[in-house]
Write a protein that holds these residues in place. Structure first.
Motif, PDB file in Angstrom:
ATOM      1  N   ASP A   1     -16.313  -1.156  -0.527  1.00  0.00           N
ATOM      2  CA  ASP A   1     -14.655  -0.828  -0.830  1.00  0.00           C
ATOM      3  C   ASP A   1     -13.540  -1.451  -1.348  1.00  0.00           C
ATOM      4  O   ASP A   1     -13.557  -2.001  -0.437  1.00  0.00           O
ATOM      5  N   PRO A   2     -13.489  -2.062  -2.713  1.00  0.00           N
ATOM      6  CA  PRO A   2     -12.529  -2.627  -2.914  1.00  0.00           C
ATOM      7  C   PRO A   2     -11.095  -2.587  -2.252  1.00  0.00           C
ATOM      8  O   PRO A   2     -10.133  -3.820  -1.684  1.00  0.00           O
ATOM      9  N   THR A   3     -10.338  -1.475  -2.158  1.00  0.00           N
ATOM     10  CA  THR A   3      -9.322  -1.014  -1.830  1.00  0.00           C
ATOM     11  C   THR A   3      -9.101  -1.545  -0.465  1.00  0.00           C
ATOM     12  O   THR A   3      -8.519  -2.011   0.636  1.00  0.00           O
ATOM     13  N   VAL A   4     -10.834  -0.879   0.061  1.00  0.00           N
ATOM     14  CA  VAL A   4     -10.576  -0.457   2.009  1.00  0.00           C
ATOM     15  C   VAL A   4     -10.731  -2.356   1.991  1.00  0.00           C
ATOM     16  O   VAL A   4      -9.521  -2.914   2.974  1.00  0.00           O
TER      17      VAL A   4
ATOM     18  N   GLN B   1      -9.101  -4.849   0.491  1.00  0.00           N
ATOM     19  CA  GLN B   1      -8.306  -5.772   0.953  1.00  0.00           C
ATOM     20  C   GLN B   1      -7.222  -5.119   1.825  1.00  0.00           C
ATOM     21  O   GLN B   1      -6.782  -5.844   2.896  1.00  0.00           O
ATOM     22  N   GLN B   2      -7.235  -3.871   1.967  1.00  0.00           N
ATOM     23  CA  GLN B   2      -6.896  -3.624   3.647  1.00  0.00           C
ATOM     24  C   GLN B   2      -7.109  -4.395   4.825  1.00  0.00           C
ATOM     25  O   GLN B   2      -5.854  -4.704   5.602  1.00  0.00           O
TER      26      GLN B   2
ATOM     27  N   THR C   1     -15.189  -0.735  -9.201  1.00  0.00           N
ATOM     28  CA  THR C   1     -15.683   0.100  -7.553  1.00  0.00           C
ATOM     29  C   THR C   1     -14.365   0.119  -7.355  1.00  0.00           C
ATOM     30  O   THR C   1     -13.791   0.196  -5.773  1.00  0.00           O
ATOM     31  N   HIS C   2     -13.206  -0.365  -7.447  1.00  0.00           N
ATOM     32  CA  HIS C   2     -11.810  -0.553  -6.607  1.00  0.00           C
ATOM     33  C   HIS C   2     -11.134   0.753  -6.589  1.00  0.00           C
ATOM     34  O   HIS C   2     -11.104   0.784  -5.502  1.00  0.00           O
TER      35      HIS C   2
ATOM     36  N   PHE D   1       0.877  -1.198   0.187  1.00  0.00           N
ATOM     37  CA  PHE D   1      -0.164   0.257   0.111  1.00  0.00           C
ATOM     38  C   PHE D   1       0.563   1.239   0.258  1.00  0.00           C
ATOM     39  O   PHE D   1       0.457   2.456  -0.942  1.00  0.00           O
TER      40      PHE D   1
ATOM     41  N   LYS E   1      -2.470   0.870  10.348  1.00  0.00           N
ATOM     42  CA  LYS E   1      -2.720  -0.396   9.974  1.00  0.00           C
ATOM     43  C   LYS E   1      -2.602  -0.690  12.003  1.00  0.00           C
ATOM     44  O   LYS E   1      -3.709  -1.447  12.228  1.00  0.00           O
TER      45      LYS E   1
ATOM     46  N   GLN F   1     -12.349   4.225  -6.128  1.00  0.00           N
ATOM     47  CA  GLN F   1     -13.390   4.969  -5.786  1.00  0.00           C
ATOM     48  C   GLN F   1     -12.548   6.350  -5.017  1.00  0.00           C
ATOM     49  O   GLN F   1     -11.342   6.243  -4.808  1.00  0.00           O
TER      50      GLN F   1
END
Lengths: 396, 335, 469, 254
Positions: free
Chosen positions: C145-148, C150-151, A279-280, A17, A317, A282
């Motif tokens: 949200d796919p990004t979230v 993943q996290q 939707t990835h 990330f 995190k 956003q």
């Protein structure tokens, strides 16, 4: 409750990330931080890279492979009971066109995965080709978007870009199947079969390398006369134009470069994820968060960007991991605390340290101090005057 | 191709919400020069006031009632006005004084937006808790409302037409005309215009520019709150409901030119009609051409974005900048 | 001065690279641990499993005692996972990835309640059996949200979690699939129905039937009513699109000269006035042609709004409306005076997969309803069942090992009788078939509307059994 | 064909809405001179400078520079012809240090190509010279001690000096200045004009200066053009123009 952590997994996730966000935020910084182009539609450019990989890359690789290795593909299909039921020999020539249909995409993905497992070198080749394509098309998109960008004032442009991004990503990307499969999205072939089961790790490493390269690249631009000119254009367009800077060209060039960078990130994110769904990409994740990172780290400072990215990601995190302990203490879902906290951090940062953790620095094109000393030695005779100038005092 | 009356009425409610929001957004923009990304969430706060009114006045027991409007319109106006005022006083003004750029201010409003949505979520948690624990069986039925409420069931009808379809346009007209009269006919309105047009000059004339700006923000927030009351009658109550509208609201303001309240209202109305009527009749036309059923509802945003693009490329200053006299006479509508 | 900040940045970059290298180095160490630990526990556990399943929730099911107990876990040496195999002692963690914010928040919330209820039930049972471990649900919000997603997946994975319930949308499942497969983490989605994700041998299971089963059920109901023309109003997402595809195909097969018209709506639209207007146009058109028209509404709780808007059109009240499991049993519909009245008027009928009449279902349904303050949707039950199936499989394996659990998960699911009825998984790890209960909105007393079970669609015979009276 | 005049305007008309800001303006500026443009507020002086500098396009008329028609060219192209303008309120690049402000004005820096900028060897020599030249200019302007200050930290007078420094760095043949002495103390104002005068002598630069503080500026000017209501009403030697009754009257009315 003690929390056990698998440091390896945690580190890999963080590295991924941080690397991805570093590229995106660096590109945002080139536009917004250095040149003053308020790109509130960054997620469009990240999505663009991913869309190229899914939309063009999938078709292209299926086409190339099915033309060059027809027999091998046929064998693969016949060996697989699931595939042989659905695909016949006649379909092979038009394998690439199966792509837009979700089930077709699934089958195509299955064939391609198997094929690349046998021909990892071809996978790498196609991967590189597609990456280049994504970057090039990202740049072209930048060129396209630069036309309105040259005509519009800051806040109008911000709104236009935001609206354009929402439209392309959330309306067209999500509903128009031929682009990236619509609502279900598309799988990508595993181009990097060379990494085997460690494909995610492999792509993460590639992303880190790309992030380092992009950082060095952005630093080079920042510390060149062009970087200085970009900052000048940002500070005062009219004055810069009066000093011969072609504002339109500067903005266009910067938008092209940073769009290409964002597309590179998007492409690698897609390869890393193994699938593309609109939707990835956003607004919150790929426009708002990069802005937050830039503001926290330092506007118009690439090193600041890296620091900002690292801080926000590590904090996130941390919050994720600590949150379960917080749950009994606060009377509501601690999920909301993260959102509110993020909003507060940005506003407080703007209020207390608007320049960010690492503030903007002059574009260090050459060694200024050396030249300064040189000029002093050369042109100023009076020792007293030299001393005063060195100390920053005016000479009479 | 006949006019679909029902669609017209439904669109009136929706379009006047956009009109009110675009107008009030334009007001904050004129005052602070920053597009406020939290503006549609202001409306969402107003929508939540309706739920609170439905709950506290016991309307959930009695069914449709004018009480919904009597109570929630003033309540929303005051509460949301206060929120907007606080945003101006606590966040935007201090930041602007520190010389933060417009981009920075925009990001600050985005930050405010997610804070507000977070707070709405927390409120929704609490409301759910309250409804769920209630001994009142009817009230327990409201438990889903804080996250997905359809409050239009509680609004009255006028001659078989839902009140929002009439009240919405009415409120839009009243507030536009009211604003016009206020700005032109009252002393304070004159001071306000002066303060907005030339702050330095106004200051020297003894006008309290800060007060004027604060009041503008309060009114803008209040109008957004009122819009929220109507809005919740046409859509689902949800903490993030504002996010669905923000692009359309901006589209309305941009089309209006971001410089005039009247044209802001017109811009919002236009976008509302475009998204419903524009889509509907495009479908009919395309359907007639192709002989198949065409369904374009998913591309609503493409229509509003199209409006933004056309406007920015043709007349960046919006409808307000067009020479209407000339256009009308060319069209033969005026001599 | 510039050098200093470059130094900072370099330090961070070096840190990242360092972490990554550390990962390489670290990866090797963790592979083979805790082999001995597990062996002791396995034997005791297997005993319990046999008793448990029967002890489940009641009389309804008689479950075979032939659990795959035989796979006594002595060959645990080949643990391939990167995380330390935790063994089954102390707190065994199961991750839960749900949309607690965003569009689907209300589904996420019900699913969360179900996960927590399952945790409670499972632990009570484990305690009664004297098992040396308890399960712990670690819930994360994906914000749809796919990004979230993943996290959050990574955060859970970093805590050594190898089993996760969720995520709910197919888009999120797609975004996590590569991670799940390569890190060997088992995902059980309660609600992803996209046919594209029906892939054999992967680490993704789906506990809801795919659209290929519900579609025929819907079509059958419509055919039974003699519908000739279907005008469908469909939620434009993977679920809605998949369902209308399969319904359409099945309907046209049953009614060869039938017509199916599809209007899509974007769930992110603030309202659906325009779509309802178009719906009215089409229904009016076909009624004018003298056809029997049915309206098929494939939506989630937007149905309330659709009904409120449709209530303004007289024509739309003259045809019957059909629904799907997205709207079945939605309390919002019966609680809303306008929508409830409309739904009763058009005899809105909905299939939902469930052995709805089982005592187990009733019990969980009652407790979840209490907890939530409303009737939970089907997916919540799928989450509840998934939690049990994972626990049972874990016990059978006797080790926190996702590869082995993956192997026996289908058999375990098969012998388990859940709140959602029998769970048969196909070769792709998706639910293979189910019977569908048919629920209709009925006005029980003036102004009061309720869901009534009016019949059952039998998968095996493709027929409907109506409950009369 | 080299005429004596570096720049001339022919019948410039510029209207804003209904207002005729410039109404047929003809001026000629002698090469190497320091020419003042005076007139009451609203007489169109700044508008004229903006038209010459390319900020506004005139509605009618021509701007001829060195015999070439440059009417309506964008500002950056006007710059490349050799014309630089400064602003009444100095428009410095506020986040750039003083040296950067000067260096930005340098013409033809190959490092300003955004695509090729990462290739340091392409521009390093040019850039080194530029920075050195900037610092020497600072020394001349007596601001070398502030070489690495952010320009937003300077005083008003120092900003004026930086602004002048930029036009020097630009290597302009013609400098259009909007009130270089506005808002600075008389000593510095004299110093500024002395410096400008020296540049016309030493470097052959032509200055066209809008100035209100005639009591100071007139001492240094070679030629004065007076405007009122968008028209030239008088021109000639400083003392002639300033005693011209038409000019005096226009000031009294304005």
């Amino acid at each position: 409750m003690p929390i056990e952590l698998d440091i390896g997994t945690l580190a890999q996730s963080l590295a991924y990330f941080i690397a991805a966000y570093t590229i995106v935020t660096l590109s945002l910084n080139l536009e917004a931080g250095f040149t003053g182009i308020p790109n509130f539609g960054k997620h469009l450019f990240v999505a663009a890279g991913a869309f190229v990989v899914a939309s063009i890359g999938n078709r292209l690789s299926a086409y190339i492979v099915s033309v060059l290795y027809k027999d091998e593909i046929l064998k693969l299909i016949q060996e697989d009971p699931l595939l042989s039921k659905r695909i016949t020999e006649a379909d092979i020539g038009s394998l690439w066109s199966m792509y837009a249909d979700p089930l077709g995409n699934r089958d195509l993905d299955r064939i391609m995965d198997k094929f690349f497992a046998q021909h990892p070198e071809l996978g790498i080749l196609l991967f590189i080709l597609i990456l280049i394509l994504a970057v090039a098309i990202g740049g072209l998109l930048g060129l396209l978007i630069s036309y309105p960008a040259l005509r519009l004032r800051g806040e109008y442009l911000a709104i236009l870009l935001l609206a354009a991004a929402e439209m392309v990503v959330m309306a067209i990307g999500y509903y128009w199947k031929p682009l990236v499969g619509g609502t279900t999205g598309l799988f990508l072939p595993r181009y990097l079969a060379v990494f085997g089961q460690k494909v995610i790790l492999g792509v993460t490493v590639l992303l880190i390398l790309a992030a380092v390269a992009m950082y060095l690249y952005a630093q080079r631009i920042a510390n060149s006369p062009a970087g200085r000119m970009m900052r000048a254009v940002r500070d005062d367009e009219l004055a810069a134009a009066s000093l011969g800077k072609d504002i339109a060209k500067v903005r266009r060039d910067v938008i092209i470069i940073s769009s290409a960078m964002a597309a590179l990130a998007g492409a690698l994110i897609a390869i890393h994820t193994g699938s593309v769904v609109s939707t990835h990409y956003q607004r919150f994740s790929w426009t708002f968060i990069p802005w937050a990172m830039m503001i926290v780290g330092g506007v118009a400072n690439n090193s600041g960007v890296v620091v900002g990215v690292a801080i926000i990601m590590i904090l996130q995190k941390f919050v994720d991991i600590v949150k379960p302990m917080l749950a009994p203490v606060v009377p509501f879902d601690p999920v909301w605390l993260y959102q509110i906290g993020l909003g507060l951090v940005i506003i407080l940062m703007l209020y207390m340290r608007p320049q960010g953790i690492i503030p903007e620095k002059p574009s260090r094109t050459v060694n200024f101090e050396e030249i300064f000393e040189d000029v002093l030695e050369d042109k100023v005779e009076d020792e007293q005057a030299k001393k005063m100038i060195r100390e920053g005092r005016a000479t009479p | 191709m006949v006019l679909n009356v029902q669609l017209f009425l439904d669109t009136m409610a929706y379009a006047s919400v956009l009109g009110l929001l675009s107008m009030s957004l334009t007001l904050t923009y004129i005052v602070s020069r920053v597009p406020n990304f939290a503006h549609a969430t202001f409306a969402a706060i107003g929508s939540y006031m309706v739920l609170i009114v439905v709950w506290l006045l016991g309307i959930y027991k009695t069914g449709p009632s004018w009480g919904v409007y009597y109570a929630s319109l003033p309540l929303s106006f005051i509460v949301v006005g206060a929120v907007a005022l606080l945003q101006y006083l606590i966040v935007l003004r201090p930041l602007a004084k520190k010389g933060i750029s417009i981009d920075g201010l925009m990001i600050a409003t985005l930050g405010i937006d997610i804070i507000l949505v977070g707070l709405l979520n927390i409120s929704a948690d609490f409301l759910e808790e309250i409804f769920q624990q209630s001994p009142d069986k009817d009230l327990r039925k409201l438990v889903t409302y804080p996250r997905s409420g359809y409050l239009s069931s509680y609004e009255p009808t006028i001659m078989g037409v839902t009140a929002s379809s009439i009240l919405g346009p009415l409120l839009l007209v009243v507030s536009t005309v009211g604003f016009y009269l206020f700005l032109t006919r009252t002393k304070f309105g004159t001071a306000m215009r002066a303060a907005i047009e030339n702050p330095q000059l106004a200051e020297t004339l003894g006008i309290n520019v800060n007060l004027v700006y604060s009041i503008s923000w309060f009114i803008a927030g209040g109008l957004a709150g009122i819009a929220g009351v109507i809005m919740v009658m046409t859509t689902k109550l949800n903490p993030t409901m504002g996010w669905l509208l923000i692009v359309s609201v901006f589209a309305g303001s941009i089309v209006g030119g971001l410089g005039s309240l009247f044209w802001g209202a017109v811009g919002g109305l236009l976008i509302g009609f475009l998204e419903q009527f524009g889509v509907y009749y495009t479908q009919i036309i395309l359907g007639a051409l192709t002989g198949e059923t065409v369904s374009l509802g998913n591309y609503r945003q493409v229509f509003s974005l199209g409006a933004i693009v056309v406007m920015l490329l043709v007349a960046p200053q919006g409808l307000a900048s067009l020479n209407w006299g000339k256009i009308l006479s060319r069209l033969g509508l005026r001599r | 001065m510039a050098g200093q900040s470059t130094l900072y940045a370099m330090a961070v970059v070096a840190l990242i690279i360092g972490i990554a290298i550390g990962y390489f180095a670290g990866a090797g160490n963790v592979t083979t641990t805790t082999v001995t630990q597990t062996q002791v526990q396995t034997e005791t556990q297997i005993q319990t499993v046999t008793t448990t399943v029967v002890a489940g929730e009641g009389e309804v099911v008689t479950v075979t005692k032939t659990l795959p107990v035989t796979t006594t876990v002595t060959q645990t040496q080949t643990v391939q996972g990167q995380a330390p195999a935790a063994g089954l002692s102390g707190e065994v963690k199961i991750g839960v990835l749900l949309p607690l914010t965003g569009d689907l928040a209300s589904y996420g919330e019900a699913a969360r309640a179900a996960a927590l209820l399952a945790e409670q039930d499972i632990n009570a049972w484990l305690q009664a059996a004297g098992a040396p471990f308890t399960v712990k649900m670690v819930i994360e919000d994906t914000q749809t949200d796919p990004t979230v997603a993943q996290q959050k997946f990574d955060t859970l994975a970093a805590q050594g979690i190898k089993f996760m319930l969720g995520p709910m949308t197919s888009a999120e499942v797609s975004a996590l699939k590569e991670r799940a497969d390569t890190q060997q983490i088992l995902l059980i989605s309660p609600s992803s129905t996209a046919p594209q994700l029906a892939i054999p041998d992967d680490f993704v299971f789906r506990f809801c039937p795919t659209d290929l089963i519900q579609g025929p059920a819907i079509a059958k109901v419509m055919q039974a009513d003699g519908v000739e023309v279907v005008v469908a109003l469909v939620r434009a997402d993977d679920w809605g699109r998949g369902l209308i595809e399969s319904s359409k195909e099945a309907f046209l097969e049953m009614v060869p000269n039938g017509v199916v018209e599809v209007i899509e709506y974007d769930p992110k639209n603030p309202n659906f006035a325009q779509q309802v207007a178009q719906l009215n146009d089409l229904v009016t058109k076909y009624m004018g042609e003298g056809k029997k028209v049915g309206v098929l509404l494939i939506s989630f709780n937007e149905a309330v709004q659709v009904f409120q808007q449709a209530d303004q059109y007289d024509t739309l009240k003259q045809v019957r409306w059909y629904g799907s499991d997205g709207t079945a049993l939605l309390s919002e519909i019966v609680n809303d005076p306008v929508a409830g009245k409309f739904a009763a008027q058009v005899k809105f009928i909905n299939p939902i997969f469930a052995a709805a009449k089982s005592n187990k279902y009733e019990d969980v349904n009652k407790r979840l309803t209490e907890e939530l303050g409303r009737v939970p949707d089907t997916y919540a039950f799928a989450v509840y069942d998934a939690a049990w199936v994972v626990t049972l499989a874990l016990m059978a394996v006797g080790d926190y090992d996702s590869v082995k659990v993956k192997e026996i998960l289908p058999t375990t699911a098969r012998i388990f009788y859940g709140t959602t009825g029998e769970i048969v998984l196909n070769e792709a790890g998706d639910r293979a078939f189910a019977d569908y209960a048919l629920w209709e909105v009925v006005e029980t007393s003036p102004g009061q509307y309720e869901w009534v079970n009016v019949g059952m669609y039998k998968y095996a015979s493709n027929s409907i059994e109506w409950y009369t009276g | 064909m080299q005429s004596n005049h570096i720049i001339e305007t022919r019948g410039i008309v510029k209207t804003f809405g209904g207002l005729r800001a410039l109404d047929g303006v003809d001026i000629k500026v002698q090469r190497g001179s320091l020419t003042l443009l005076i007139g009451p507020n609203g007489s169109g002086k700044t508008t004229l400078i903006n038209v010459i500098g390319g900020v506004y396009k005139p509605d009618a008329g021509q701007v001829i520079y060195e015999g070439e028609d440059i009417t309506g060219l964008p500002p950056h192209e006007i710059y490349h012809k050799g014309i630089v303008r400064t602003f009444q309120i100095p428009r410095l690049f506020k986040n750039l240090i003083v040296t950067e402000n000067l260096a930005t004005a340098k013409r033809g820096n190959p490092g300003e190509n955004v695509y090729l900028a990462p290739l340091k060897s392409r521009w390093i020599d040019f850039e080194t010279k530029t920075i050195r030249e900037s610092m020497i200019t600072e020394l001349k302007l007596k601001i070398l001690h502030m070489w690495n200050r952010k320009s937003s930290e300077l005083s008003g007078g120092q900003m004026k000096l930086v602004e002048i420094g930029r036009s020097l760095m630009a290597g302009a043949r013609l400098v259009l200045m909007d009130e270089p002495a506005a808002g600075v103390n008389p000593t510095l104002a004299h110093q500024i004009f002395a410096m400008l005068k020296e540049m016309t002598r030493g470097l052959g630069i032509t200055f066209l200066i809008v100035e209100h503080r005639l009591e100071i500026a007139a001492e240094y000017a070679d030629y004065v053009i007076a405007m009122a209501r968008g028209k030239v009403i008088s021109e000639g030697k400083p003392n002639e123009v300033m005693t011209d009754p038409v000019v005096v009257k226009s000031y009294l009315e304005g």
